[in-house]
Structure formats: C-alpha cells, structure tokens
Design a protein around this motif. Sequence first.
Motif, PDB file in Angstrom:
ATOM      1  N   GLU A  37       0.825  -1.203   0.000  1.00  0.00           N
ATOM      2  CA  GLU A  37       0.000   0.000   0.000  1.00  0.00           C
ATOM      3  C   GLU A  37       0.862   1.257   0.000  1.00  0.00           C
ATOM      4  O   GLU A  37       0.597   2.216  -0.738  1.00  0.00           O
ATOM      5  N   ALA A  38       1.911   1.247   0.830  1.00  0.00           N
ATOM      6  CA  ALA A  38       2.823   2.392   0.885  1.00  0.00           C
ATOM      7  C   ALA A  38       3.525   2.582  -0.454  1.00  0.00           C
ATOM      8  O   ALA A  38       3.755   3.711  -0.901  1.00  0.00           O
ATOM      9  N   ALA A  39       3.850   1.459  -1.104  1.00  0.00           N
ATOM     10  CA  ALA A  39       4.525   1.518  -2.405  1.00  0.00           C
ATOM     11  C   ALA A  39       3.664   2.248  -3.431  1.00  0.00           C
ATOM     12  O   ALA A  39       4.154   3.114  -4.177  1.00  0.00           O
ATOM     13  N   LEU A  40       2.363   1.920  -3.472  1.00  0.00           N
ATOM     14  CA  LEU A  40       1.477   2.575  -4.432  1.00  0.00           C
ATOM     15  C   LEU A  40       1.318   4.052  -4.124  1.00  0.00           C
ATOM     16  O   LEU A  40       1.280   4.885  -5.036  1.00  0.00           O
ATOM     17  N   ASP A  41       1.238   4.383  -2.841  1.00  0.00           N
ATOM     18  CA  ASP A  41       1.127   5.801  -2.457  1.00  0.00           C
ATOM     19  C   ASP A  41       2.329   6.593  -2.962  1.00  0.00           C
ATOM     20  O   ASP A  41       2.183   7.676  -3.536  1.00  0.00           O
ATOM     21  N   ILE A  42       3.523   6.034  -2.764  1.00  0.00           N
ATOM     22  CA  ILE A  42       4.747   6.717  -3.198  1.00  0.00           C
ATOM     23  C   ILE A  42       4.809   6.784  -4.716  1.00  0.00           C
ATOM     24  O   ILE A  42       5.144   7.816  -5.289  1.00  0.00           O
ATOM     25  N   PHE A  43       4.458   5.672  -5.373  1.00  0.00           N
ATOM     26  CA  PHE A  43       4.540   5.620  -6.833  1.00  0.00           C
ATOM     27  C   PHE A  43       3.632   6.661  -7.480  1.00  0.00           C
ATOM     28  O   PHE A  43       4.029   7.369  -8.406  1.00  0.00           O
ATOM     29  N   TYR A  44       2.396   6.774  -6.997  1.00  0.00           N
ATOM     30  CA  TYR A  44       1.456   7.719  -7.599  1.00  0.00           C
ATOM     31  C   TYR A  44       1.781   9.172  -7.224  1.00  0.00           C
ATOM     32  O   TYR A  44       1.384  10.100  -7.939  1.00  0.00           O
ATOM     33  N   ASP A  55       9.346  -6.739  -3.873  1.00  0.00           N
ATOM     34  CA  ASP A  55       9.339  -8.055  -3.237  1.00  0.00           C
ATOM     35  C   ASP A  55       7.963  -8.694  -3.413  1.00  0.00           C
ATOM     36  O   ASP A  55       6.944  -7.997  -3.440  1.00  0.00           O
ATOM     37  N   VAL A  56       7.908 -10.017  -3.523  1.00  0.00           N
ATOM     38  CA  VAL A  56       6.625 -10.702  -3.708  1.00  0.00           C
ATOM     39  C   VAL A  56       5.857 -10.800  -2.391  1.00  0.00           C
ATOM     40  O   VAL A  56       4.689 -10.419  -2.300  1.00  0.00           O
ATOM     41  N   MET A  57       6.507 -11.318  -1.347  1.00  0.00           N
ATOM     42  CA  MET A  57       5.827 -11.582  -0.083  1.00  0.00           C
ATOM     43  C   MET A  57       5.870 -10.349   0.820  1.00  0.00           C
ATOM     44  O   MET A  57       6.912 -10.011   1.387  1.00  0.00           O
ATOM     45  N   MET A  58       4.733  -9.657   0.924  1.00  0.00           N
ATOM     46  CA  MET A  58       4.658  -8.453   1.758  1.00  0.00           C
ATOM     47  C   MET A  58       3.290  -8.360   2.428  1.00  0.00           C
ATOM     48  O   MET A  58       2.314  -8.902   1.915  1.00  0.00           O
ATOM     49  N   PRO A  59       3.212  -7.641   3.556  1.00  0.00           N
ATOM     50  CA  PRO A  59       1.914  -7.448   4.222  1.00  0.00           C
ATOM     51  C   PRO A  59       1.045  -6.444   3.455  1.00  0.00           C
ATOM     52  O   PRO A  59       1.544  -5.701   2.610  1.00  0.00           O
ATOM     53  N   LYS A  60      -0.250  -6.451   3.768  1.00  0.00           N
ATOM     54  CA  LYS A  60      -1.262  -5.532   3.221  1.00  0.00           C
ATOM     55  C   LYS A  60      -1.563  -5.805   1.749  1.00  0.00           C
ATOM     56  O   LYS A  60      -2.671  -6.136   1.387  1.00  0.00           O
ATOM     57  N   MET A  61      -0.563  -5.645   0.877  1.00  0.00           N
ATOM     58  CA  MET A  61      -0.697  -6.012  -0.535  1.00  0.00           C
ATOM     59  C   MET A  61       0.582  -6.710  -0.950  1.00  0.00           C
ATOM     60  O   MET A  61       1.663  -6.205  -0.679  1.00  0.00           O
ATOM     61  N   ASP A  62       0.466  -7.888  -1.581  1.00  0.00           N
ATOM     62  CA  ASP A  62       1.698  -8.557  -2.001  1.00  0.00           C
ATOM     63  C   ASP A  62       2.200  -7.958  -3.323  1.00  0.00           C
ATOM     64  O   ASP A  62       1.549  -7.100  -3.942  1.00  0.00           O
ATOM     65  N   GLY A  63       3.369  -8.427  -3.740  1.00  0.00           N
ATOM     66  CA  GLY A  63       4.007  -7.866  -4.928  1.00  0.00           C
ATOM     67  C   GLY A  63       3.185  -8.031  -6.192  1.00  0.00           C
ATOM     68  O   GLY A  63       3.178  -7.158  -7.065  1.00  0.00           O
ATOM     69  N   TRP A  64       2.461  -9.170  -6.303  1.00  0.00           N
ATOM     70  CA  TRP A  64       1.656  -9.403  -7.504  1.00  0.00           C
ATOM     71  C   TRP A  64       0.520  -8.384  -7.599  1.00  0.00           C
ATOM     72  O   TRP A  64       0.227  -7.866  -8.686  1.00  0.00           O
ATOM     73  N   VAL A  66       0.467  -5.368  -6.289  1.00  0.00           N
ATOM     74  CA  VAL A  66       1.071  -4.077  -6.613  1.00  0.00           C
ATOM     75  C   VAL A  66       1.409  -4.009  -8.100  1.00  0.00           C
ATOM     76  O   VAL A  66       1.136  -3.016  -8.778  1.00  0.00           O
ATOM     77  N   CYS A  67       1.980  -5.103  -8.600  1.00  0.00           N
ATOM     78  CA  CYS A  67       2.366  -5.159 -10.014  1.00  0.00           C
ATOM     79  C   CYS A  67       1.140  -4.994 -10.919  1.00  0.00           C
ATOM     80  O   CYS A  67       1.169  -4.222 -11.891  1.00  0.00           O
ATOM     81  N   ARG A  68       0.055  -5.715 -10.594  1.00  0.00           N
ATOM     82  CA  ARG A  68      -1.170  -5.611 -11.400  1.00  0.00           C
ATOM     83  C   ARG A  68      -1.695  -4.181 -11.420  1.00  0.00           C
ATOM     84  O   ARG A  68      -2.104  -3.660 -12.458  1.00  0.00           O
ATOM     85  N   GLU A  69      -1.706  -3.557 -10.248  1.00  0.00           N
ATOM     86  CA  GLU A  69      -2.215  -2.190 -10.134  1.00  0.00           C
ATOM     87  C   GLU A  69      -1.376  -1.220 -10.963  1.00  0.00           C
ATOM     88  O   GLU A  69      -1.900  -0.406 -11.729  1.00  0.00           O
ATOM     89  N   ILE A  70      -0.062  -1.321 -10.836  1.00  0.00           N
ATOM     90  CA  ILE A  70       0.826  -0.406 -11.566  1.00  0.00           C
ATOM     91  C   ILE A  70       0.736  -0.651 -13.067  1.00  0.00           C
ATOM     92  O   ILE A  70       0.687   0.289 -13.865  1.00  0.00           O
ATOM     93  N   ARG A  71       0.679  -1.931 -13.467  1.00  0.00           N
ATOM     94  CA  ARG A  71       0.626  -2.259 -14.897  1.00  0.00           C
ATOM     95  C   ARG A  71      -0.670  -1.776 -15.564  1.00  0.00           C
ATOM     96  O   ARG A  71      -0.716  -1.607 -16.773  1.00  0.00           O
ATOM     97  N   SER A  72      -1.705  -1.549 -14.774  1.00  0.00           N
ATOM     98  CA  SER A  72      -2.954  -1.039 -15.346  1.00  0.00           C
ATOM     99  C   SER A  72      -2.846   0.447 -15.679  1.00  0.00           C
ATOM    100  O   SER A  72      -3.693   1.004 -16.372  1.00  0.00           O
ATOM    101  N   HIS A  73      -1.780   1.086 -15.182  1.00  0.00           N
ATOM    102  CA  HIS A  73      -1.598   2.523 -15.416  1.00  0.00           C
ATOM    103  C   HIS A  73      -0.261   2.890 -16.047  1.00  0.00           C
ATOM    104  O   HIS A  73      -0.126   3.957 -16.640  1.00  0.00           O
ATOM    105  N   SER A  74       0.743   2.021 -15.908  1.00  0.00           N
ATOM    106  CA  SER A  74       2.105   2.414 -16.285  1.00  0.00           C
ATOM    107  C   SER A  74       2.916   1.250 -16.840  1.00  0.00           C
ATOM    108  O   SER A  74       2.684   0.093 -16.473  1.00  0.00           O
ATOM    109  N   LYS A  75       3.876   1.578 -17.700  1.00  0.00           N
ATOM    110  CA  LYS A  75       4.807   0.588 -18.238  1.00  0.00           C
ATOM    111  C   LYS A  75       6.185   0.704 -17.588  1.00  0.00           C
ATOM    112  O   LYS A  75       7.173   0.198 -18.104  1.00  0.00           O
TER     113      LYS A  75
END
Length: 226
Positions: A37-44, A55-64, A66-75
């Motif tokens: 979740e923090a990663a997406l906040d910083i990225f946006y 990293d794949v294994m993380m609390p709140k939202m795992d890496g997959w 996060v990756c799906r969310e970012i890939r829907s908006h960015s390359k």
Amino acid sequence: MEKRKILVVDDESRMRKLVRDFLTKQGFEVLEAGDGEAALDIFYADKDIVLLILDVMMPKMDGWQVCREIRSHSKVPIIMLTARGDERDELLGFELGVDEYISKPFSPKILVARVEAILRRTSQTDADGVLRAGGVEINKVSHIASIDGEPMELSYKEFELLAYFMENQGIALSREKILNSVWNYDYFGDARTIDTHVKKLRSKMGEKGEYIKTIWGMGYKFEVEG
C-alpha cells in the motif's frame, strides 16, 4: 544531471538498506516502502520514478497485487524479488509484465547490473520502437533490421534473437533463458538451436557479428566495444 529515482519495496528493512546502499553508490536516488500500500502511495505521488524493485511476499498487498495495479496505469520497468524458486511464480511475473525476476538470496552487484541493463534498454528504445547500438539498428514496429543503414535479410526468429540481444546488452544470457524469452516457454527444442541461429545471425551481420560474444559453457552476450 538529475539522479534517476528507483523505488525499493520490501518488508525487510535490512534488505531495503542492502539494495539502497548498492544503488546509491551507482548514483541512483532510492525511495523505500515497507508494504504494498505504501509503495502505491509513493509511486502515484512521484512521477519521476524510473524503475521499481518489488518483493513478492509483503503485508497488506503482495508484490503481484502491486504489479497488477501499476501495470494497469504504467509501463515503468519492474524487477520482482522472491524467496521462492518456483517456476510458476516466474511465469506469473512475466505474464503480468515483469521485466526481470530475481530469486533471493541474490548478489546486489547482479541486481544493480540488471537495473542498469533494463534502464539502458528502455532508453535505447525510442518512441518509434527503434533499438540502436554500434551501427546496428532494429525497428521493432516495422520489423526491419539494418547495419550502417544497409537492410539485413533476417528470418523472423533471427530478428527476434537480435532484438533480445540488443535489449540485454552487456548481460550474459544462458541458452535456456534465450529459449524461454525468444522461443517462449512452450518450446521444448534442443538448446543447440540457439547456436545454429547465432551462427547464421553472425554471418549476416558481417564484422559486427563480433558483438555477439560466446560465454563458454553458458550462452551469449551482446556487447559493443568502446
């Protein structure tokens, strides 16, 4: 020159520090997040991030996730880190558009080399999908390859192979990795097919065929001298 920003996302602070220290030494600016979740906040919030190490294994939202969310908006390029050497994970990563996949434990120097190779690759490909290196030019949109302006007569796979080499300049590539990337995972042919295609490709490139170096016992590396 403004430093390029990389976002490192891992719930282990020691891992983040290790990666940050090596990247900082290479002149990158490193941002950190301890969960998805923090990663997406910083990225946006920061539009200047040029690459994510996730990293794949993380609390709140795992890496997959996060990756799906970012890939829907960015390359933006993404490198995934995982503690599991599971081929299914790796396949999922490539399906989601992950640029590189590195299993823990890993060498920080290798990680930095991968980062630099990916950024070099993305900077070499202009808006028209053209790769250039040492007089060799590939247009991935029109599927045309040339040397010093002279078109080359390449088969489809020779073209794909040369493009893959140029996208991964300076990186030693195993035959298995080349097979998986150029011939895809459903190809079960003998790895020697790589050697045959490389031999033909080198001959068609003339003197510039020397850019494709043989890594004995492993595979090949595309490298332009100077």
